[in-house]
Design a protein around this motif. Structure first.
Motif, PDB file in Angstrom:
ATOM      1  N   ARG A  92     -14.907  -9.146  50.856  1.00 46.05           N
ATOM      2  CA  ARG A  92     -16.341  -7.552  49.836  1.00 46.05           C
ATOM      3  C   ARG A  92     -16.209  -6.498  50.208  1.00 46.05           C
ATOM      4  O   ARG A  92     -17.602  -6.164  51.126  1.00 46.05           O
ATOM      5  CB  ARG A  92     -17.370  -8.231  49.434  1.00 46.05           C
ATOM      6  N   THR A  94     -16.385  -2.491  50.269  1.00 44.62           N
ATOM      7  CA  THR A  94     -16.249  -1.507  49.045  1.00 44.62           C
ATOM      8  C   THR A  94     -15.419   0.002  49.295  1.00 44.62           C
ATOM      9  O   THR A  94     -15.036   0.320  49.912  1.00 44.62           O
ATOM     10  CB  THR A  94     -17.711  -0.790  49.364  1.00 44.62           C
ATOM     11  N   LYS A 133     -28.010  -1.052  48.511  1.00 44.16           N
ATOM     12  CA  LYS A 133     -27.576  -2.151  47.829  1.00 44.16           C
ATOM     13  C   LYS A 133     -26.671  -2.006  47.029  1.00 44.16           C
ATOM     14  O   LYS A 133     -25.222  -3.046  46.519  1.00 44.16           O
ATOM     15  CB  LYS A 133     -28.938  -2.536  47.978  1.00 44.16           C
ATOM     16  N   ASN A 134     -26.315  -0.804  46.068  1.00 47.91           N
ATOM     17  CA  ASN A 134     -25.616  -1.254  45.000  1.00 47.91           C
ATOM     18  C   ASN A 134     -23.843  -0.236  45.905  1.00 47.91           C
ATOM     19  O   ASN A 134     -22.687  -1.166  45.498  1.00 47.91           O
ATOM     20  CB  ASN A 134     -25.672   0.559  44.485  1.00 47.91           C
ATOM     21  N   ASP A 137     -22.823  -3.657  47.362  1.00 50.18           N
ATOM     22  CA  ASP A 137     -22.382  -4.672  46.112  1.00 50.18           C
ATOM     23  C   ASP A 137     -20.774  -4.202  45.405  1.00 50.18           C
ATOM     24  O   ASP A 137     -20.221  -4.916  44.842  1.00 50.18           O
ATOM     25  CB  ASP A 137     -23.460  -4.244  45.105  1.00 50.18           C
ATOM     26  N   ASP A 139     -20.542  -1.274  43.755  1.00 51.89           N
ATOM     27  CA  ASP A 139     -21.252  -0.856  42.155  1.00 51.89           C
ATOM     28  C   ASP A 139     -20.979   0.661  42.207  1.00 51.89           C
ATOM     29  O   ASP A 139     -21.646   1.798  42.332  1.00 51.89           O
ATOM     30  CB  ASP A 139     -22.372  -1.096  41.502  1.00 51.89           C
ATOM     31  N   LYS A 263     -20.345 -17.895  40.683  1.00 52.34           N
ATOM     32  CA  LYS A 263     -19.254 -17.095  42.331  1.00 52.34           C
ATOM     33  C   LYS A 263     -18.043 -16.889  42.280  1.00 52.34           C
ATOM     34  O   LYS A 263     -17.855 -17.408  41.101  1.00 52.34           O
ATOM     35  CB  LYS A 263     -20.076 -17.260  42.967  1.00 52.34           C
TER      36      LYS A 263
END
Length: 350
Positions: A92, A94, A133-134, A137, A139, A263
């Protein structure tokens, strides 16, 4: 406290950063640039198609630079593909845009940007914890002149499709000429844009609902700016003699949970499950692959799983995948073989 800056290997660096930063946001910059004689994602160090470090070092970063407006790539999408391949490998990560402006004359501050989605009804009281957090994630939206968004939702209950709503926005003097949509890092269609002078371009696309988990990404590109008020830079370490520059905008990844288990299952996980279910027998795994209607991202990871379990890329079993009539197998195996050969050549040269 500041981390120890004298460390010289990834495992120790990641351990140190995790110790000193809470929560840790660890960004890999310049993945395709040469610094100190090293290119982190070059074929000597990294097998990009399956997102694996060839030294056995952990992927300890959780973000990576995909556009640096002060150090652009010749291929606008190179780092974006690298990032999407990391997602296929189950990491994961970003995406990040930055301007890397070390001075005030050569590069414009803020050309490359990372926009983090956040509640901003009071701009003076944006939650730092919420923004972090975003960011972790994923986002985010990545911009180098273009702002591109992608919304994903299912069609009606009796309609076996997903709908992608794509929008790209820009000032009137920046013009996106095409928008590509990727599924699991593979371009599935490209839409040309002839709306010159428009500051907003929208497109709604219906696609057959995938049979396995998939992430979608929209990337808009356009010609660079020559005028001095926002001049886009030539490639930092060019791969060709081309003097073309570009603008780009990326939506970030939107995840589709095809099996509804709550998931996301990555291409690597699917490949490992197939190989295990087949008792590590590649021909049987290929039959299961065809039944599951998997894509070439899973195909590349299946080829990698086979090789890592002692299989030979010159074997009859592997060559049957190369010649397969199933696009996901044929394309995935050929892509993997090509990158593996490039890596072996790079690692054999001094």
């Amino acid at each position: 406290p500041p981390p120890n800056h004298k460390l010289d290997n990834w495992p120790d660096i990641f351990e140190e950063l995790n110790r000193t930063a809470k929560p840790p946001v660890i960004i890999l910059n310049h993945a395709r640039d040469v610094h100190g004689g090293t290119t982190p994602f070059g074929p000597k160090n990294h097998l990009a198609i399956v997102g694996e470090n060839l030294h056995g070092w952990p992927i300890g970063f959780n973000a990576m630079e995909v556009i640096n407006s002060g150090a652009t790539q010749t291929d606008p999408r190179q780092l974006f593909r690298d990032w999407m391949n990391m997602l296929n490998a189950g990491h994961r990560v970003t995406p990040v845009g930055s301007s890397d402006s070390h001075d005030v004359t050569r590069y414009t501050v803020g050309q490359g940007r990372t926009y983090i989605r956040s509640t901003d009804t009071n701009a003076g009281k944006i939650s730092v914890d919420g923004a972090v957090k975003n960011f972790l994630d994923g986002d985010v939206n990545i911009s180098y002149g273009l702002f591109t968004t992608l919304d994903l939702h299912e069609a009606a209950a009796n309609d076996d499709h997903v709908i992608l709503n794509i929008e790209t926005q820009s000032p009137y003097w920046i013009h996106p000429t095409e928008v590509s949509v990727f599924a699991n890092g593979r371009e599935i269609f490209l839409v040309p844009n002839d709306q010159t002078g428009s500051i907003s371009w929208k497109k709604s696309v219906r696609l057959p609902k995938p049979k396995h988990d998939v992430f979608y990404v929209a990337i808009a590109t356009g010609p660079g700016i020559e005028q001095p008020y926002w001049r886009t830079a030539l490639p930092y370490q060019p791969d060709s003699i081309s003097t073309k520059t570009y603008v780009i905008g990326c939506s970030g990844a939107k995840w589709f949970d095809a099996d509804g288990d709550g998931k996301f299952t990555s291409a690597r996980e699917y490949a490992e499950q197939l190989f295990s279910a087949a008792g590590k027998d590649l021909p049987k795994a290929l039959r299961l692959f065809e039944e599951g209607m998997f894509d070439s991202a899973v195909g590349a990871h299946l080829a990698h799983t086979f090789r890592k379990n002692g299989g030979s890329l010159a074997s009859k079993e592997f060559q049957s995948g190369i010649r397969s009539t199933v696009p996901g197998i044929r394309d995935g195996f050929n892509d993997y073989l090509r990158e593996w050969r490039d890596s072996q050549i790079a690692r054999s040269t001094r």
